[in-house]
Structure formats: structure tokens, C-alpha cells
Design a protein around this motif. Sequence first.
Motif, short mmCIF file in Angstrom:
data_model
loop_
_atom_site.label_atom_id
_atom_site.label_comp_id
_atom_site.label_asym_id
_atom_site.label_seq_id
_atom_site.Cartn_x
_atom_site.Cartn_y
_atom_site.Cartn_z
N LEU A 12 64.80 -15.31 -17.59
CA LEU A 12 64.32 -14.10 -16.93
C LEU A 12 65.15 -12.94 -17.44
O LEU A 12 66.36 -12.93 -17.26
CB LEU A 12 64.45 -14.25 -15.41
CG LEU A 12 64.03 -13.06 -14.55
CD1 LEU A 12 62.54 -12.76 -14.73
CD2 LEU A 12 64.33 -13.33 -13.09
N ALA A 13 64.50 -11.98 -18.10
CA ALA A 13 65.20 -10.81 -18.63
C ALA A 13 64.68 -9.56 -17.94
O ALA A 13 63.46 -9.34 -17.88
CB ALA A 13 65.03 -10.69 -20.14
N VAL A 42 74.10 -15.98 -16.80
CA VAL A 42 73.76 -14.87 -17.69
C VAL A 42 73.99 -15.34 -19.12
O VAL A 42 75.03 -15.89 -19.43
CB VAL A 42 74.67 -13.65 -17.42
CG1 VAL A 42 74.41 -12.54 -18.44
CG2 VAL A 42 74.47 -13.13 -16.00
N PHE A 43 72.98 -15.15 -19.99
CA PHE A 43 73.19 -15.52 -21.38
C PHE A 43 73.12 -14.34 -22.34
O PHE A 43 73.45 -14.47 -23.51
CB PHE A 43 72.27 -16.66 -21.82
CG PHE A 43 70.83 -16.29 -21.99
CD1 PHE A 43 70.35 -15.77 -23.18
CD2 PHE A 43 69.93 -16.49 -20.95
CE1 PHE A 43 69.02 -15.45 -23.33
CE2 PHE A 43 68.59 -16.17 -21.09
CZ PHE A 43 68.13 -15.65 -22.29
N SER A 57 69.80 -4.41 -20.48
CA SER A 57 68.97 -5.60 -20.29
C SER A 57 69.91 -6.75 -19.96
O SER A 57 70.93 -6.94 -20.62
CB SER A 57 68.20 -5.91 -21.57
OG SER A 57 67.67 -7.23 -21.50
N VAL A 58 69.59 -7.49 -18.91
CA VAL A 58 70.36 -8.67 -18.53
C VAL A 58 69.40 -9.85 -18.52
O VAL A 58 68.35 -9.80 -17.88
CB VAL A 58 71.02 -8.50 -17.15
CG1 VAL A 58 71.88 -9.72 -16.82
CG2 VAL A 58 71.86 -7.23 -17.09
N ALA A 59 69.78 -10.91 -19.27
CA ALA A 59 68.93 -12.10 -19.35
C ALA A 59 69.62 -13.28 -18.67
O ALA A 59 70.81 -13.53 -18.91
CB ALA A 59 68.62 -12.43 -20.81
N ARG A 96 61.72 -7.25 -18.56
CA ARG A 96 61.82 -6.82 -19.96
C ARG A 96 60.73 -7.49 -20.76
O ARG A 96 60.63 -8.70 -20.81
CB ARG A 96 63.19 -7.20 -20.55
CG ARG A 96 63.30 -6.73 -21.99
CD ARG A 96 64.67 -6.95 -22.56
NE ARG A 96 64.65 -6.55 -23.95
CZ ARG A 96 65.67 -6.72 -24.78
NH1 ARG A 96 66.78 -7.26 -24.35
NH2 ARG A 96 65.58 -6.33 -26.02
N ALA A 97 59.89 -6.67 -21.37
CA ALA A 97 58.83 -7.19 -22.24
C ALA A 97 59.40 -7.30 -23.65
O ALA A 97 60.01 -6.37 -24.15
CB ALA A 97 57.64 -6.23 -22.22
#
Length: 98
Positions: A12-13, A42-43, A57-59, A96-97
Motif C-alpha cells: 500500500l503506497a 515500511v519498505f 510517498s510512503v509504501a 499513490r498511482a
Amino acid sequence: LLPKFPAAARDLAVIVSEEVGAGDMMQAIRQAGGKRLEQVGVFDVYAGDKIGAGKKSVAFSISLRSSEGTMTDEEVDRIMKKMLKALETQFEASLRAE
């Protein structure tokens, strides 16, 4: 003891303001994910031209598992939507797309 049923892994970003802490977002994900959430981490964190000024952006990598059976895509999608909604509500996050 090994789990009886497989985990469902999803990423999920989201895009949030630079001030928002990843730890706070992980707490919101944990609350929204409930007992099915096995793991969240978080990656990737990215800030730059593609995102916009004052944003990042946080993924997250997310692992969901049920002790009652293999989760269906519908169950997983419902929980993921709940997590995204919590991030949107609490942190004005947007998906985030790619």
C-alpha cells in the motif's frame, strides 16, 4: 508451530504531507486491520519531483492472515480499503498511482 493457512501479502503506497510520521500511519493501519493484520512495515519512503513539494510517498508491506481459513481476495480487499480509508481520514493521505 507453523500457521495452518497462508498469509495474503499486499503493498500500500500513499502520498502524505512530509510532516506525517510513518509510525503514526502504521498505528492507524494496525487499528484498521484488526485481528487479521499479521504484519506491517515500511519498505519505501520517497520525496521528490514526482510527488510534489511538501509531500512524500510512503509504501507499506502488509501481511494478512486468518486462523479460520484461507482469505478470499474480497476479504483482503475489504481490509485494505479500510486501512486506506483510515489513512485518508487521519492523515489526508491519497493512494499513490504508479
